[in-house]
Motif scaffolding. Structure first.
Motif, PDB file in Angstrom:
ATOM      1  N   UNK A  43       1.321  -4.813  -0.396  1.00 16.58           N
ATOM      2  CA  UNK A  43       0.565  -4.045   0.408  1.00 16.58           C
ATOM      3  C   UNK A  43      -0.805  -3.896   0.392  1.00 16.58           C
ATOM      4  N   UNK A  44      -1.134  -3.752  -0.973  1.00 13.11           N
ATOM      5  CA  UNK A  44      -2.488  -3.624  -1.324  1.00 13.11           C
ATOM      6  C   UNK A  44      -3.298  -4.762  -0.995  1.00 13.11           C
ATOM      7  N   UNK A  45      -2.741  -5.816  -1.570  1.00 10.08           N
ATOM      8  CA  UNK A  45      -3.268  -7.113  -1.250  1.00 10.08           C
ATOM      9  C   UNK A  45      -3.640  -7.554   0.276  1.00 10.08           C
ATOM     10  N   UNK A  67       6.786   3.555  -4.301  1.00  8.39           N
ATOM     11  CA  UNK A  67       6.012   2.636  -3.907  1.00  8.39           C
ATOM     12  C   UNK A  67       4.496   3.330  -3.488  1.00  8.39           C
ATOM     13  N   UNK A  68       4.536   4.200  -2.697  1.00 10.26           N
ATOM     14  CA  UNK A  68       3.329   4.995  -2.266  1.00 10.26           C
ATOM     15  C   UNK A  68       2.567   5.435  -3.570  1.00 10.26           C
ATOM     16  N   UNK A  69       3.248   6.166  -4.547  1.00 10.88           N
ATOM     17  CA  UNK A  69       2.358   6.441  -5.851  1.00 10.88           C
ATOM     18  C   UNK A  69       1.665   5.044  -6.316  1.00 10.88           C
ATOM     19  N   UNK A  70       2.407   4.031  -6.456  1.00  8.35           N
ATOM     20  CA  UNK A  70       1.868   2.840  -7.243  1.00  8.35           C
ATOM     21  C   UNK A  70       0.517   2.348  -6.390  1.00  8.35           C
ATOM     22  N   UNK A  71       0.785   2.100  -5.211  1.00  8.54           N
ATOM     23  CA  UNK A  71      -0.123   1.782  -3.862  1.00  8.54           C
ATOM     24  C   UNK A  71      -1.207   2.680  -4.250  1.00  8.54           C
ATOM     25  N   UNK A  72      -1.075   4.193  -4.063  1.00  7.89           N
ATOM     26  CA  UNK A  72      -2.199   5.016  -4.203  1.00  7.89           C
ATOM     27  C   UNK A  72      -2.991   4.907  -5.407  1.00  7.89           C
TER      28      UNK A  72
END
Length: 109
Positions: A43-45, A67-72
């Motif tokens: 998602x980040x990429x 998932x949101x915490x890792x992305x954040x």
């Protein structure tokens, strides 16, 4: 960036590193590391925009907070504090260890 993540992941978990490298994203809404980590990274990429990425992952189902915490963490470290929507920051509670305390900790890093 992707090559770096893959190489670091291989140290601990070669199958997970291969999934990340090959963009094998398991969208089974499970809490498995084989589902959450690749989704967060890809998602980040695909779009490092903090707000869009968080919303996409929160709406994806499964272990959304992880998932949101890792992305954040990834997006925040890449884009910086100023890219977090102000309305999200202003909406945080501000008691003893609330918003102002968290911001002061972050400023000391």
């Amino acid at each position: 960036f992707l090559d770096y993540v893959v190489n670091q992941t291989k140290i601990y978990d070669a199958p997970l590193a291969d999934m990340i490298k090959n963009k094998e994203i398991i969208e089974d809404n499970s809490c498995s590391v084989y589902s959450t980590v690749p989704q967060s990274i890809h998602t980040f990429i695909e779009n490092p925009n903090f707000e869009k990425g968080i919303i996409k992952l929160i709406n994806s189902g499964g272990d959304t907070d992880t998932k949101a915490a890792m992305f954040g963490a990834i997006s925040g470290s890449y884009n910086g504090f100023r890219k977090i929507p102000k309305r999200w920051i202003e909406g945080l509670e501000n008691k003893l260890f609330g918003r102002d305390y968290i911001i002061s900790l972050a400023n000391r890093l």
